[in-house]
Structures are given as structure tokens and as C-alpha cells.
Design an enzyme around this catalytic site. Structure first.
Site, short mmCIF file in Angstrom:
data_model
loop_
_atom_site.label_atom_id
_atom_site.label_comp_id
_atom_site.label_asym_id
_atom_site.label_seq_id
_atom_site.Cartn_x
_atom_site.Cartn_y
_atom_site.Cartn_z
N SER A 1 -9.82 -0.65 7.47
CA SER A 1 -9.44 -0.03 5.85
C SER A 1 -9.28 -0.90 5.21
O SER A 1 -8.30 -1.02 3.75
CB SER A 1 -8.18 0.74 5.72
N LYS B 1 1.61 -1.20 -0.14
CA LYS B 1 -0.21 -0.35 -0.15
C LYS B 1 0.97 0.60 0.19
O LYS B 1 1.85 0.82 0.66
CB LYS B 1 -0.77 0.51 1.25
N SER C 1 -9.52 2.19 3.23
CA SER C 1 -8.65 2.55 1.98
C SER C 1 -7.75 1.92 2.02
O SER C 1 -7.37 2.18 0.69
CB SER C 1 -8.52 4.02 3.08
#
Lengths: 602, 578
Positions: free
Chosen positions: B244, B95, B220
Site C-alpha cells: 500500500s 494517511k 491504498s
């Protein structure tokens, strides 16, 4: 007494425009009257035309950079470290120090330990659990946008420090009484661990194209993240001199326990001064609740000047313009000796304190205390004897005078040397020689330590400083003479092997040339030994009489010349021995020789 | 290993039941597949997804040269019997808020140079996050690319990206296989040429043109979940602050582990809300997650942050949930009842009004699956976990997360790193502007550098920390957090061993519909946020047959530092598909 410097008009006008509203400017008359305000630096009383009007009230906040190998939360060294003090700007910067994303803090155990020692030296209550918090504001030298500090849960609180009256070498009784009344107790509100900021340097630069001036600021992050303790004191101080002595006492205390090098000129110790005034005539009640904070004072002189200027400025402001004093933050302008407004209460920032989520609470457990079970255990091992306690002990146990005790007690290595020397000398002298009392031994050691050894160390330090630019923290730390050596010299002196002059010479020899040698051996090798042998002394006296026949003749005549001539002849004999004769033995020898040469003279 | 009947219409993408670490590692160690072939497959899938489908899973795909070299090195090590771990040569994605030394660290934000065309703003960050260091440097995994995310982790839809291009849910493209689809083994699929993969994606794109395939991947960690569902990596590292990892994993039909707070070091993670941030990962199956956790748990390096638990087996064995230890085999055949003696709690408090039937059905099904495996299912009344507390925890979460975000994001001013506003700070003609030029520069940089949602949360956080609101808002939220934590811990300590609750309250929304307002989007997090507040471990598991318009996940919640056993139990939850 300090008289408020009357600055040039333009200059002072500008200052007042910035510090107050234009409509509330003091009148011109008041301006001319300004020079009539005075403040007493010892009592802190502000007077107008010599008439006392206000009492100065001062509280201090002292920021001390901890003398530890790393910064508070990163593994990088600080710039105040002796090996790194010359480091280039931004060369001692860990990514964490400039808030590179992803780097997280790790609290230094040394910092916590140094804070504990500091708190203990200031008689504080030490909290076994304390927390870090974030204090938010934006500035270029604050990389995170917040400073990690302690607000609601500080590491220590409720302490005090005793500030002695100024020390003079000799005092009569009356002065001594006065001085004990001048001794004050300053309360410590709290001690908090926190991060230092970077340093901003602002300079005016000229644009070469259009000739306009602009300011340019450069930031050095070497200092960013260094470990500080902030010591917040109660407003117990009443004058500029007391403030100066408080800072100085604090500085010595921190040096004594080794947690801060105390170098104000390098910014290791910085003072924020909170000044307010209180009317002496209680019928006059102006609004005086607000204190003024003067930030970042870097020398004792600045502390004194800022305190006195601020007291007079506030006195004049409330008296002559019937204004309230604002709670505001000011800075000290070194060149003009005046304080200048930074921000007033209206512009006061909301720091939005928040618990620091990246750090667990500081718990004083075995890990933090380096294997010790309790804070008390830790202190027992690492907190040196404090100056006050040492001074009391030296004065009581050995009846040293206040000044000498103060000088030795202020310097932990000196205490060690003193204690060791006294033990050495007492062991050698006391069992079989009752002529030297324990007190005499201690005082002789103290005299040699404070006068002669300190002088030698200072001389050497001056040379070192000229060469390296380094300054000694504790004098005794650099001594080439150990406690037992000093004790042995005192033994030789008191048992009559050497004279005082010889002892001083012996000390110098041991310090400068014969490092680590035995004092007795060195004395022998350099002929530093009193002549005590009766025959030798008699021969010496005979020779003296032969060289001075006239005086001998006068002596023989007896009467009023006898005593005078005897004294003269002793002196001659002493100089004939080049000062090496044992004075009492020499006296005895001369008596014997005179009796032999001119018997029965009265 | 792979069941051909499970292949999707896009025959060149393996179904996630076969797209598993254990299967791949087996193929590699039995020389049926090389790391280079595997890496080429993942790289071309990532590129095709990006270019053809515009999935937006990756913000940056590593160059094929770099990937190929790393893969060849892995093959060499394996040939010499010197592989660093079972994961040596396995393609992974990271990420954008986790530091990878040879990529910029942007957290998906313009202020840190995300989507900046200028190389000037794209400095590589130069260090590895703790988990990256472990998996890539120590274990030999290969970083395929940096995955997209909602800016600084703020968002539940994967739409708060600074280039305004949301990440799409790959499930929308992965429809049921046509009956005449050719049967292929996993090895055959992976060995396909990159051009075939590109072509297959194009064909799928043309076929689907009439369909709406613009579904939210969740946020996210949108790119992380998308990359696993799509098949462009086998492990995707992400972060979970309030859901997330779990939410996008649920919506993309994959498995997401949010470890307990402090289990994995946060070193190298761009902070959003420090007291809630956790590093976790998305994998195709629960078994994959166990394999990854095993490698991470073997990391003996000292954590570089102060909130990591120093994890040891003794600590784990001393945990109170010894009750989990399975009872001695009874007369039952223990293989049929592997979860014998384990109590699964179903807290009624999580049964919120918003829960549609699909969610309720999945929840019941999940409980039945665990019961079938021998676990006893216990319904937890409102006395044990109160619904008010669950509702309020959402508010508490947003107060605390925004407060910490406003503090953590205060550092981004464009001076030391990142992107500064171009405007000259000095030229203001506004005499009423009392700000210094420094503060004008800050304002300009932060206004242009942060996205709207980030600015909203910073302002919210600044407000709740201000001296007049701190005691009412921040402290109130902190108290609520303590209460929620106590209730959930109490439930796990005295009543049950694990909690089973839905991960989401709805299937993924279609992104073409009217934009949902940001406060309404907060409600999406109601299932995940209480677990984050309590710092517990949770794994979200989704049925692997679900289609994009019906996919919901279930999360199994366990004690702090009990991730290994949590995953053991979650395996039986995943079985529901087969």
C-alpha cells in the site's frame, strides 16, 4: 437429599416448551410423577421412587478474576479492586478496553505470574511457551467482537486438586475411615489466561405513550478486559456436594496463594457447570453422550441447586420421554431454582479461533518472571506453602488433629504465626523444662490460635465489616498479635507464670489495648501472675481456714469427710486468691497448713 | 540547488528532484525561506489540487489558521535556535488510518464517519499515533492534512474510497516543460502567492481538458503518494500491508519506504491485517527518506504495542548481514564504486508473464545503475526463490489478510463510536427473522457502513476462519507464508545482500477504462506481497522523469531492521534519472 421442587404448573410448562420441542413434551402423567425423582446430594445418585437409576457426572469450569493491579492488556485498574469496587459504570475504561481503533494490547506480566502461581498450586504442567488466540462472537459487552483467550496453546495443563471430605470437629474412627474414602481427586484439564467481558444489565421499561413494554440493556465496560484464568476440570465429580466442595476448595486455594479474592458474590469467581448422567443399570442404554452446560453460577448454593436440578431434569427427560439429552447451554434461574435453555447445539456458534496477531507468544523468560531464571526459581520465591502440604506437615510434625491442622493450613498468615509461636515457645521452654513436650507446646499454640486469636480477629472483622463493608480474605492477615507474642504467652502459661484464664485475658489485652507490647510486661502491669510463693500461699490458706471454721472442724473429725473438705477448702482458697494462686503450689501450701493445724488427720 | 531546466510546464510546481527535504531545510536554515512561506505554499497547493484538479489526495485539509500558527511557532523556535529537529516546520501529510489528535480517525470508511457531513459523527480522535507523536509533537513537523485512502487499506487503485471518488494520479498533470518556461529557483517557486498557485492550476486544467488525466494513483496510500508527487507536502505517512505504500509511490513517481514489520510502532494505526501492517512513509527522494528515518530512529519512547522491535544500534550491528559492510577500499577510486562488495540479487522468480517490456527495461536499467556504482549483480535461480512460491504467496496473502481483517473489523458495530445505521432495529415484520434486535442493528450498521470491497474481504476472512476451513485454508496459508519467508530470508542471508525486483507489473491504469474486477486487481500486488509476508524492509524508487503512462517503480528489499543501509544503497538506484 433434595426433592425436586414441584413448580406451579404454568411455570413449568413454559420452561419445557422452551427446552424441548412441543411434540416431545413429557406427558401430563410424567409431570405428576416428577416429584418422585430424587437425587442424593452426597453420592449423586438419581433415584425414581427411591430406586437408584442414574449417576450424576459433573465437570466444572471456573473463571477467576486475577487479583492484580491492572487489566490483562491495558493499564487501567479493574472494578474488583478494593479501591475501585464502588467505581461508577464506565469510569474505569481505557480506550483499548472498548476497542478504540489504533490501541493495541500489552500483556500484563502480573497476570502471567498469577496464572503461573495458580497453575503450580493446581499441580499443572506449566508451558514455557503459550499463545493467545481470538475467539469471535458478537455481543454488546464484547467490544472487539472477539475475546482474547487461549485455546490450542494454554499456559498450563494436566493438573489436579484434592477435595477433602467434609470436616467435622470430632470424629470416631469409623467416620474417619469413611472420610478418607470420600476424599476425591479432580483432574485439571487446562488453565488458560483470558479477557473478561463487560457487564450487561437488562431491564424492562414501559413506554409511557402507548403503555407497551420493551427491554433495555445497558453495558458497563469497567470489567471489560480484566484478567481471568479459566480452570477447566475433568468430569471427575459425582455429586452436587462434591461440586460445592470442589469450588470451595478451589476458592480457598486461590485465596491462599493470593491470585484471586474468590468473592463469588461479586463475580470474582464464577462457575460453569457441566452435567450429564449415566445409567446405573447398564442394560438400559439411552443416548447420554451429550452434556449440558449451566453458565455463570455465582454462589455455592447455586452450584448445588443447579447440579441437582439438572441431574433430575435429564433423568426424567431420558426416562419418561425416551428422548436424547441435547448438548446445550443453559442458565440458572435463581428464583425458581431451575435451569433455562440459552442455546442448543444446533444454534452453536462457530467461534472461528485465530492466533492473536497483536501479541507475541507468552514466553516464560527472565523478563516475565521478574528476573528469575526459571519457573521453578520463581515458584520457590513466590508460591506459599500449599494447604495440603501445610496440613500434612502440621499433622505429622506436631500431631495436630486433622481439623485443627486444616484450619491453620488454610490461611497462610496463620501458618506463619503458628510456626513462629512454636519456635519461640520451644526455644524458651525445651532446653530446661522437660515437663512440656514439643507436642504439648504445639497443641497449646494451636488451641490459642484457632480458638482465642481467631475469635478476636473475627470480632474485630465483624465490626470492620459493619463499618466499611470490607471482608477479610485471610483471617491471619489482620492479626494484631505476632507469632513471637503468641509463643511468649504460651511460655508464660506452660512455665506456670499465668493460668489458662489469665492467658486468654492477656491475649485479649495484647490484641485490643496493648498493641505491640511484650506479653510478660503486660501480664505484670495488669497483675496477671499466679501466686507461687509458698509463704504467701500459706498465709492465704490460714485465712481461708479461719473463714471456714465449720469445714475445718469436719476435716478434723477425719474419716470420710477428709477428702471432700480438702477439696472444698482448696476451692475456697483459690477463690480467696481471686483465682491467681498457682493450683499445684496452693495444694501443697494447704496440705502443709492443714498438717500444721490438724496434724495426723487421715 | 534546483535545476531550472527540470521545472515542469506548471512552473509553480518544483520538480521532485529539487523538491527535497535537504534543499528545503537548507533554504530555511539560511533564512532564504520561512516555515510560514513553506506552509502557505503547501497548503495552497493542497487546496488547489483538491478544488481545481479534484485530485482527491486529501480527505481533510487542516485550516490555514492552525497551519499558520504552527509554522510561525516553528519560525520562532528556529529564530531562537531552539528548533526541535531539522524537520521543525516541515509540512507533512498523514494517511486517514493514522491517529492525529485533532482530526477524526476514519480509515476512509463511512462506518467511522468518513465523508460524513454531520459534525456529530466527526469527533476528533484525541490521541496521536506513535509516528505522528514523534514527527509532529517531538520534531515539530506540521500536519497539512489527512490523506485519502482505500477504505481500511483494502485496494490497490485508490478507488475504494467511501465517497466513490478515486484519488487521481498527479503525474497526469505534470507534463514536460515547454522550452520557453521561465527559470525559477526553488525559493522563488515556494514564495509564490496562493492566488498564483490557484491560477496556475486552473490554467493547467484548461490546457489539459482534451487530455485524459484520470489515472490511478495506486492504493491504498493513494493520497499520501499523490500529495508528495503534487508537492503539497514533503513527507507523507502511510501504511503498507501488502504494498500500500510501495505501489502508489511507484505509480506517482516518488519514493515509498515500507519498513520491516515491527520497525515503526503500530500504535495509532487502524488495524487491517495485524501481522502484516507496517507504518511507513512516502517522500520525494531517497535522501528525504533517510532524513525522516533518522528522526524516527532517534525516538527513545517505549512502544505502546507488543509487536514493535525495540530498536537499538547494538541490535543492528549484530545482524548477520555484516557482509554488507563495504570492503576495504581497493585500488578502485571508492567514490566511483561506493557499492563495492555489495551483492544485489535479481530473483528470476519475480519475472512473471504479466511483466510488460517497460517493467523489464526499468528492471535491467536499475540493475545496471547499481552495478555502475560498484555492486555485483547476482541472478538468483528458481532453486533459491521459486516462482511457484511467489505465485502462491498471493493466495496466502489474501487468505491471511482477509482472516485478520474480518477479526479486526469485528469491532465496528456503531455502538461505542463511529456511525450506526439509522434504521430502528426493532421494527421488523419478518417473523422468520430469528435474529435478536441487537444482531439486526449490527447487520444494518455494517451493511451500510462498509464499502463493497471491505464486505467482500470480511466475508472471505470469515469463511477461511470457520471451523471447516480453518485447517485447509488459514493453516495452509500460514504454512505457505512460512515457506516464502524462509526462502527470502535464506536468499538474503546466504546469497546476496539485497534483492532488486519491480514494484508493479504495469504502469498506472486509466480509471475511465472498464472497471477492473477485484480479483484481477489482486494480481497487481504480486511483486509487493511476498516481501510483506516475510516482514522484510523494502523501498520503492521510481525514475523521476517518467510520465504517467510509463511510470513503474523498482523496489530494493533488505533485511529486517536494516532500513538505513537499504536507503544508502537505494540512492544509487534513484540516480538513474540524472
Amino acid at each position: 437429599m433434595m426433592r425436586l421442587a414441584c413448580p406451579r404448573h404454568g411455570c413449568s410448562r413454559r420452561l419445557y416448551l422452551r427446552s424441548t420441542r412441543v411434540s416431545q413434551l413429557p406427558s401430563l402423567q410424567a409431570q405428576s410423577a416428577r416429584s418422585l425423582w430424587t437425587v442424593h446430594s452426597e453420592t449423586g445418585i438419581v433415584s425414581w421412587k427411591k430406586e437408584p437409576r442414574f449417576q450424576t457426572i459433573i465437570g466444572l469450569e471456573i473463571h477467576c478474576q486475577l487479583d492484580i493491579p491492572t487489566k490483562l492488556f491495558s493499564s487501567y485498574p479493574t472494578s474488583n479492586n478494593t479501591t475501585t469496587s464502588t467505581a461508577k459504570p464506565n469510569s474505569l475504561v481505557h480506550p483499548f478496553d472498548v476497542a478504540v481503533p489504533g490501541f493495541l494490547p500489552h500483556a500484563s506480566q502480573e497476570a502471567v505470574q498469577a496464572a503461573i502461581l495458580t497453575a503450580a498450586a493446581l499441580q499443572c504442567q506449566i508451558n514455557t511457551t503459550s499463545r493467545f488466540e481470538r475467539k469471535h462472537y458478537h455481543y454488546a459487552d464484547l467490544p472487539f467482537g472477539y475475546q482474547v483467550t487461549q485455546q490450542r496453546w494454554p499456559i498450563a495443563q494436566n493438573g489436579s486438586i484434592t477435595i477433602m471430605a467434609p470436616h467435622t470437629k470430632k470424629k470416631n474412627k469409623k467416620q474417619q475411615q469413611q472420610s478418607s474414602s470420600q476424599q476425591i481427586e479432580v483432574g485439571i484439564d487446562r488453565i488458560q489466561l483470558e479477557q473478561d467481558t463487560g457487564k450487561t444489565t437488562t431491564s424492562l421499561t414501559r413506554n409511557h405513550n402507548n403503555g407497551s413494554w420493551s427491554t433495555r440493556s445497558l453495558v458497563d465496560f469497567n470489567r471489560a478486559g480484566a484478567a481471568l484464568v479459566e480452570i477447566v476440570m475433568n468430569p471427575d465429580i459425582r455429586s452436587s456436594q462434591q461440586a460445592v466442595r470442589t469450588v470451595e476448595t478451589m476458592r480457598q486455594l486461590l485465596q491462599h496463594i493470593g491470585t484471586c479474592d474468590g468473592k463469588m458474590e461479586e463475580g470474582s469467581l464464577r462457575v460453569d457447570l457441566n452435567v450429564s448422567i449415566q445409567p446405573i443399570d447398564t442394560t438400559f442404554v439411552p443416548n447420554l453422550q451429550n452434556r449440558v452446560e449451566v453458565k455463570n453460577l455465582n454462589s455455592l448454593r447455586q452450584v448445588q441447586q443447579a447440579a441437582e436440578y439438572e441431574a433430575m431434569r435429564q433423568a426424567m427427560l431420558v426416562t419418561e420421554s425416551t428422548m436424547v439429552t441435547f448438548q446445550e447451554t443453559r442458565t440458572f434461574h435463581v428464583k425458581s431454582g431451575q435451569t433455562v435453555l440459552i442455546r442448543s447445539k444446533e444454534g452453536d456458534e462457530d467461534y472461528r479461533f485465530m492466533p492473536e496477531p497483536d501479541l507475541p507468544p507468552i514466553v516464560l523468560d527472565e523478563t516475565v518472571l521478574g528476573g528469575h531464571n526459571s519457573v521453578l526459581d520463581y515458584l520457590a520465591e513466590y508460591l506459599p506453602e500449599l494447604p495440603d502440604a501445610a496440613r500434612e506437615r502440621l499433622a505429622q510434625e506436631y500431631q495436630l488433629d486433622e481439623y485443627t491442622a486444616h484450619v491453620i493450613a488454610g490461611d497462610p498468615p496463620a501458618i506463619r504465626i503458628f510456626d513462629q509461636a512454636v519456635v519461640t515457645a520451644q526455644t524458651a521452654l525445651l532446653p530446661d523444662d522437660n515437663s512440656s513436650s514439643s507436642r504439648e507446646i504445639a497443641q497449646t499454640v494451636a488451641k490459642f490460635l484457632c480458638n482465642d486469636l481467631f475469635a478476636l480477629i473475627r470480632d474485630e472483622e465483624d465490626r470492620r465489616r459493619a463499618y466499611e463493608g470490607a471482608v477479610a480474605d485471610n483471617i491471619g492477615e489482620y492479626s494484631n498479635i505476632t507469632g513471637p507474642q503468641l509463643g511468649e504467652i504460651v511460655v508464660l502459661l506452660l512455665n506456670g507464670t499465668i493460668s489458662t484464664t489469665m492467658a486468654k485475658k492477656l491475649l485479649a489485652l495484647l490484641y485490643q489495648e496493648e498493641l505491640g507490647q511484650s506479653p510478660l510486661g503486660v501480664a505484670k502491669r495488669h497483675g496477671l501472675q499466679l501466686i507461687s510463693d509458698h509463704q504467701t500461699l500459706e498465709r492465704l490458706c490460714h485465712e481461708t481456714l479461719e473463714q471456714n471454721p465449720e469445714q475445718l472442724e469436719q476435716y478434723r473429725r477425719g474419716g470420710k469427710h477428709v477428702a471432700k473438705m480438702k477439696k472444698f477448702l482448696v476451692g475456697k482458697a483459690m477463690s480467696h486468691s481471686r483465682g491467681n494462686a498457682h493450683p499445684e503450689r496452693l495444694h501443697e501450701a494447704l496440705e502443709a497448713v492443714l498438717e500444721e493445724v490438724a496434724p495426723g488427720v487421715q | 540547488m534546483s535545476s531550472p531546466s527540470l521545472c515542469r510546464s506548471l512552473t509553480l510546481l518544483p520538480h521532485r528532484a529539487s523538491w527535497s527535504l535537504r534543499a528545503i531545510v537548507h533554504l530555511i536554515s539560511t533564512h532564504q525561506l520561512t516555515c510560514e512561506e513553506l506552509a502557505r505554499y503547501c497548503h495552497s497547493t493542497a487546496v488547489a489540487g483538491d478544488q481545481v484538479w479534484e485530485l482527491g489526495a486529501f480527505s481533510r485539509i487542516s485550516s490555514w489558521e492552525d497551519i499558520a500558527q504552527a509554522a510561525r511557532e516553528s519560525d520562532q523556535r528556529r529564530a531562537n535556535q531552539e528548533q526541535r529537529s531539522p524537520l521543525d516546520g516541515i509540512p507533512i501529510s498523514i494517511k486517514a488510518n493514522l491517529a492525529v489528535a485533532d482530526h477524526p480517525l476514519t480509515a476512509g470508511s463511512r462506518i467511522l464517519g468518513a465523508f460524513s457531513n454531520s459534525d456529530h459523527n466527526n469527533h476528533n480522535v484525541g490521541y496521536n499515533a506513535a509516528v505522528v507523536q514523534r514527527l509532529v509533537e517531538d520534531c515539530g513537523a506540521i500536519c497539512i492534512g489527512i490523506t485519502n485512502m482505500d477504505e481500511f487499506g483494502m485496494g490497490s487503485l485508490g478507488t475504494n474510497t467511501s465517497n466513490s471518488k478515486p484519488t487521481k494520479n498527479p503525474l497526469a498533470y505534470l507534463t514536460s516543460p515547454p522550452p520557453n518556461a521561465p527559470e525559477m529557483t526553488l525559493a522563488e517557486i515556494v514564495k509564490h502567492d496562493p492566488s498564483d498557485i490557484l491560477k496556475a492550476h486552473q490554467e493547467q486544467q484548461q490546457q489539459d481538458q482534451t487530455n485524459n488525466n484520470n489515472y490511478a494513483a495506486g492504493g491504498s496510500s493513494c493520497g499520501a503518494a499523490a500529495s508528495i508527487a503534487h508537492g503539497s507536502s514533503l513527507i507523507a505517512f502511510g501504511s503498507d500491508t501488502g504494498g500500500s505504500i510501495r505501489l502508489p509511490a511507484a505509480w506517482c513517481g516518488v519514493v515509498g519506504l515500507k519498513p520491516s514489520y515491527g520497525r515503526l510502532s503500530r500504535h495509532g494505526l487502524v488495524s487491517y491485517a495485524s501481522s502484516l501492517d507496517t507504518v511507513g512513509f512516502v517522500t520525494p527522494t531517497v535522501d528525504c527518506a533517510s532524513m525522516v528515518l533518522e528522526e524516527l530512529a532517534a525516538d527513545k519512547s517505549i512502544p505502546k504495542d507488543s509487536t514493535s522491535h525495540v530498536y537499538s544500534t547494538t541490535q543492528r550491528n549484530n545482524k548477520p548481514q555484516e557482509t554488507i559492510t563495504r570492503e576495504e577500499p581497493t585500488t578502485h577510486d571508492s567514490s566511483n564504486h561506493p557499492l563495492q562488495g555489495i551483492r544485489i540479487g535479481i530473483p528470476a522468480a519475480f519475472c512473471v508473464e504479466e511483466c510488460p517490456d517497460a517493467v523489464q527495461k526499468a528492471w535491467t536499467q536499475g540493475a545496471n545503475d547499481l552495478a555502475d556504482a560498484g555492486a555485483s549483480v547476482v541472478h538468483l535461480s528458481h532453486d533459491i526463490v521459486s516462482p511457484e512460491m511467489i505465485q502462491q504467496s498471493l493466495a496466502a496473502y489474501y487468505v491471511l489478510a482477509c482472516a485478520e481483517a474480518s477479526s479486526n473489523l469485528a469491532r465496528y458495530d456503531g455502538f461505542r463510536y463511529g456511525v450506526a445505521a439509522e434504521t430502528a432495529a426493532n421494527d421488523t415484520n419478518d417473523d422468520n427473522d430469528e435474529r435478536s434486535s441487537l444482531h439486526r442493528q449490527y447487520a444494518a450498521t455494517r451493511t451500510t457502513g462498509f464499502g463493497l470491497e471491505v464486505i467482500r474481504r470480511i466475508l472471505c476472512g470469515t469463511a477461511v476462519l470457520s471451523s471447516d476451513k480453518f485447517h485447509t485454508h488459514y493453516e495452509g496459508a500460514a504454512k505457505l507464508r512460512a515457506l516464502v519467508t524462509r526462502q527470502l530470508h535464506n536468499a538474503l542471508e546466504t546469497h546476496v545482500d539485497y534483492l532488486l525486483i519491480p514494484t508493479v507489473v504495469s504502469p498506472p491504469p486509466c480509471l475511465d477504462e472498464e472497471a477492473v474486477d477485484s480479483t484481477a486487481m489482486f494480481a497487481n500486488d504480486i511483486m509487493t506481497v511476498p516481501i510483506s509476508l516475510a516482514g522484510l524492509a523494502a523501498v520503492s524508487v521510481a525514475p523521476d522523469t517518467a510520465t504517467v503512462d510509463g511510470v513503474v517503480g523498482l523496489q530494493l528489499v533488505g533485511h529486517r531492521l536494516d532500513e538505513e543501509r537499504l536507503l544508502e544503497v537505494a540512492r544509487y538506484l534513484a540516480r538513474q534519472a540524472t
